[in-house]
Design a protein around this motif. Structure first.
Motif, PDB file in Angstrom:
ATOM      1  N   GLY A  82      12.812   2.234  -0.971  1.00  0.00           N
ATOM      2  CA  GLY A  82      12.453   3.463  -0.454  1.00  0.00           C
ATOM      3  C   GLY A  82      12.017   4.466  -1.581  1.00  0.00           C
ATOM      4  N   ILE A  83      12.710   4.524  -2.786  1.00  0.00           N
ATOM      5  CA  ILE A  83      12.034   5.122  -3.904  1.00  0.00           C
ATOM      6  C   ILE A  83      10.998   4.841  -4.383  1.00  0.00           C
ATOM      7  CG2 ILE A  83      12.861   5.776  -6.086  1.00  0.00           C
ATOM      8  CD1 ILE A  83      15.620   5.467  -5.349  1.00  0.00           C
ATOM      9  N   PHE A  84      10.829   3.359  -4.449  1.00  0.00           N
ATOM     10  CA  PHE A  84       9.573   2.893  -5.077  1.00  0.00           C
ATOM     11  C   PHE A  84       8.348   3.289  -4.252  1.00  0.00           C
ATOM     12  CE2 PHE A  84       7.086  -1.313  -5.691  1.00  0.00           C
ATOM     13  CZ  PHE A  84       6.131  -0.808  -6.539  1.00  0.00           C
ATOM     14  N   ALA A  85       8.554   2.966  -2.725  1.00  0.00           N
ATOM     15  CA  ALA A  85       7.447   3.084  -1.860  1.00  0.00           C
ATOM     16  C   ALA A  85       7.144   4.547  -1.420  1.00  0.00           C
ATOM     17  CB  ALA A  85       7.819   2.482  -0.482  1.00  0.00           C
ATOM     18  N   GLY A 149       9.038   3.248 -14.091  1.00  0.00           N
ATOM     19  CA  GLY A 149       8.149   1.998 -14.795  1.00  0.00           C
ATOM     20  C   GLY A 149       7.578   1.431 -13.552  1.00  0.00           C
ATOM     21  N   MET A 150       8.417   1.267 -12.654  1.00  0.00           N
ATOM     22  CA  MET A 150       7.656   0.558 -11.562  1.00  0.00           C
ATOM     23  C   MET A 150       6.493   1.366 -10.618  1.00  0.00           C
ATOM     24  SD  MET A 150      10.797  -1.003  -9.253  1.00  0.00           S
ATOM     25  CE  MET A 150      12.127   0.187  -9.202  1.00  0.00           C
ATOM     26  N   ILE A 151       6.945   2.404 -10.805  1.00  0.00           N
ATOM     27  CA  ILE A 151       5.966   3.587  -9.789  1.00  0.00           C
ATOM     28  C   ILE A 151       4.704   3.923 -10.588  1.00  0.00           C
ATOM     29  CG2 ILE A 151       5.739   5.971  -8.952  1.00  0.00           C
ATOM     30  CD1 ILE A 151       8.796   5.662  -8.694  1.00  0.00           C
ATOM     31  N   LEU A 152       4.786   4.006 -11.636  1.00  0.00           N
ATOM     32  CA  LEU A 152       3.429   4.366 -12.613  1.00  0.00           C
ATOM     33  C   LEU A 152       2.179   3.500 -12.331  1.00  0.00           C
ATOM     34  CD1 LEU A 152       2.763   6.535 -14.744  1.00  0.00           C
ATOM     35  CD2 LEU A 152       3.352   5.069 -16.565  1.00  0.00           C
ATOM     36  N   PRO A 153       2.192   2.172 -12.403  1.00  0.00           N
ATOM     37  CA  PRO A 153       0.950   1.756 -11.994  1.00  0.00           C
ATOM     38  C   PRO A 153       0.446   1.816 -10.713  1.00  0.00           C
ATOM     39  CG  PRO A 153       2.457   0.104 -13.230  1.00  0.00           C
ATOM     40  CD  PRO A 153       3.114   1.235 -12.427  1.00  0.00           C
ATOM     41  N   TYR A 154       1.144   2.269  -9.826  1.00  0.00           N
ATOM     42  CA  TYR A 154       0.526   2.521  -8.232  1.00  0.00           C
ATOM     43  C   TYR A 154       0.358   3.775  -8.140  1.00  0.00           C
ATOM     44  CZ  TYR A 154       1.866  -2.419  -7.949  1.00  0.00           C
ATOM     45  OH  TYR A 154       2.121  -3.878  -7.904  1.00  0.00           O
ATOM     46  N   THR A 204      -3.523   7.000   7.798  1.00  0.00           N
ATOM     47  CA  THR A 204      -4.131   5.717   7.364  1.00  0.00           C
ATOM     48  C   THR A 204      -3.546   5.494   6.231  1.00  0.00           C
ATOM     49  OG1 THR A 204      -5.822   5.829   9.101  1.00  0.00           O
ATOM     50  CG2 THR A 204      -6.058   4.181   7.376  1.00  0.00           C
ATOM     51  N   ALA A 205      -3.643   6.508   5.136  1.00  0.00           N
ATOM     52  CA  ALA A 205      -3.415   6.358   3.640  1.00  0.00           C
ATOM     53  C   ALA A 205      -1.983   6.051   3.442  1.00  0.00           C
ATOM     54  CB  ALA A 205      -3.908   7.603   3.066  1.00  0.00           C
ATOM     55  N   ILE A 206      -1.152   6.712   4.341  1.00  0.00           N
ATOM     56  CA  ILE A 206       0.237   6.508   4.329  1.00  0.00           C
ATOM     57  C   ILE A 206       0.719   5.195   4.577  1.00  0.00           C
ATOM     58  CG2 ILE A 206       2.377   7.299   5.254  1.00  0.00           C
ATOM     59  CD1 ILE A 206       1.435  10.055   5.329  1.00  0.00           C
ATOM     60  N   LEU A 207       0.224   4.748   5.608  1.00  0.00           N
ATOM     61  CA  LEU A 207       0.546   3.233   6.251  1.00  0.00           C
ATOM     62  C   LEU A 207      -0.045   2.143   5.139  1.00  0.00           C
ATOM     63  CD1 LEU A 207      -0.033   3.582  10.187  1.00  0.00           C
ATOM     64  CD2 LEU A 207       2.092   3.648   8.792  1.00  0.00           C
ATOM     65  N   LEU A 208      -1.108   2.600   4.638  1.00  0.00           N
ATOM     66  CA  LEU A 208      -1.875   1.178   4.014  1.00  0.00           C
ATOM     67  C   LEU A 208      -1.171   1.255   2.605  1.00  0.00           C
ATOM     68  CD1 LEU A 208      -5.525   1.469   4.567  1.00  0.00           C
ATOM     69  CD2 LEU A 208      -3.926   0.016   5.469  1.00  0.00           C
ATOM     70  N   THR A 209      -0.653   2.583   2.111  1.00  0.00           N
ATOM     71  CA  THR A 209      -0.166   2.625   0.741  1.00  0.00           C
ATOM     72  C   THR A 209       1.365   2.306   0.872  1.00  0.00           C
ATOM     73  OG1 THR A 209      -1.520   4.441   0.293  1.00  0.00           O
ATOM     74  CG2 THR A 209       0.632   4.232  -1.329  1.00  0.00           C
ATOM     75  N   PHE A 210       2.185   2.698   2.005  1.00  0.00           N
ATOM     76  CA  PHE A 210       3.741   2.222   2.200  1.00  0.00           C
ATOM     77  C   PHE A 210       3.824   0.815   2.061  1.00  0.00           C
ATOM     78  CE2 PHE A 210       7.118   1.304   4.661  1.00  0.00           C
ATOM     79  CZ  PHE A 210       8.394   2.283   3.952  1.00  0.00           C
ATOM     80  N   ILE A 211       2.929   0.236   2.820  1.00  0.00           N
ATOM     81  CA  ILE A 211       3.095  -1.633   3.042  1.00  0.00           C
ATOM     82  C   ILE A 211       3.087  -2.231   1.819  1.00  0.00           C
ATOM     83  CG2 ILE A 211       2.142  -3.503   4.156  1.00  0.00           C
ATOM     84  CD1 ILE A 211       1.529  -1.378   6.620  1.00  0.00           C
ATOM     85  N   GLY A 212       2.185  -1.900   0.782  1.00  0.00           N
ATOM     86  CA  GLY A 212       2.116  -2.666  -0.297  1.00  0.00           C
ATOM     87  C   GLY A 212       3.046  -2.685  -1.363  1.00  0.00           C
TER      88      GLY A 212
END
Length: 287
Positions: A82-85, A149-154, A204-212
């Motif tokens: 949850g924190i990551f996504a 560190g996990m979040i930064l590239p995304y 749309t952006a939330i759903l597409l971004t969250f799933i990844g």
């Protein structure tokens, strides 16, 4: 008896019934894997035969969820996921809206080149950049084994930038001009005029971004070594490769973990799917 004329494009009763049957069959085909996953996660003794589709009620239990939770701590994995996504979604929405608005509405030199670069990024696979990113984030920035560190590239998603740009282009420019004439600054125009009119793009952006990031395995696995920081997808993979064989029902426990991992995505899609077919752009324009 008056002749009944069918409206052009309107389906007959037979065509409507056939369409309903085809859609129902398609829905069953797409839902079956999830149904099978849920049923398998509840079975005391796994039944992989065709009869396992309709299990014996005496074979139903919730012990598989208890078993996998004892090994990998589902709550901790869900929290990390949850924190990551959540952070990735927040960064994607904020930067995507700002960049998309600038590319679609504002006039500035280099706008076309910047958009071309955003398109170019789409053809570069993330796996190609993973090793340089790992060296930079883990060694140079010393952000290994951290959530950041996990979040930064995304944190910035070029797909979201393109989505927002295309939606902002559909908004009549007269709405922006009217707001500016009323004395609104550019940020106020963005917040009070542009964003409310592109809710479908937002969802749309939330759903597409969250799933990844929610399902992401390779980058979190590479950047984190501490089990307490790993998202649920990484914890499940570690469980399957190391300690699943020591569980009484590893098949059911793995499916139980998969259900927990998939459930938030399904719930989020159910909540947000109605926004895919709605738009408020027309409400801001008088006929």
């Amino acid at each position: 008896m008056a002749n009944q004329h069918r409206v052009p494009g309107q389906l007959t009763r037979g065509q409507a019934a056939l369409r309903s049957i085809v859609l129902a069959l398609g829905a069953l085909v797409f839902l079956f894997p999830f149904y099978y996953m849920v049923i398998g996660s509840l079975q005391t003794n796994p039944d992989t035969s065709l009869g396992g589709i309709f299990p014996n009620p005496a074979n139903i239990t919730g012990e598989n969820y208890v078993a996998i939770n004892e090994r990998i701590n589902l709550y901790s994995g869900l929290l990390n996921s949850g924190i990551f996504a959540g952070a990735v979604v927040l960064g994607t929405i904020v930067f995507g809206i700002l960049a998309g608005y600038a590319l679609a509405v504002l006039q500035w030199r280099g706008r076309g080149t910047t958009f071309a670069l955003a398109l170019l990024v789409q053809v570069i696979p993330f796996q190609l950049l993973m090793i340089p990113l790992y060296v930079m984030i883990a060694r140079d920035y010393n952000l290994g084994d951290t959530h950041f560190g996990m979040i930064l590239p995304y944190l910035i998603n070029s797909t979201a930038v393109i989505i927002f740009r295309q939606y902002f282009l559909q908004v009549p420019k007269e709405l922006f001009d009217a707001a500016r004439i009323d004395g609104a600054g550019e940020m106020r125009v963005l917040l009070q005029v542009a964003i409310p009119l592109v809710r479908p793009a937002l969802v749309t952006a939330i759903l597409l971004t969250f799933i990844g990031p929610w399902n992401e395995f390779l980058w979190p696995f590479l950047i984190t070594k501490e089990a307490s920081l790993q998202p649920l997808a990484v914890s499940l993979a570690n469980y399957i490769s190391t300690i699943a064989s020591s569980t009484a029902n590893p098949f059911g426990a793995m499916l139980a973990g998969a259900v927990v991992l998939a459930a938030p995505v399904v719930v989020l899609f159910i909540i947000g799917q109605r926004f895919f077919i709605s738009t408020d752009i027309g409400s801001g324009v008088k006929g």
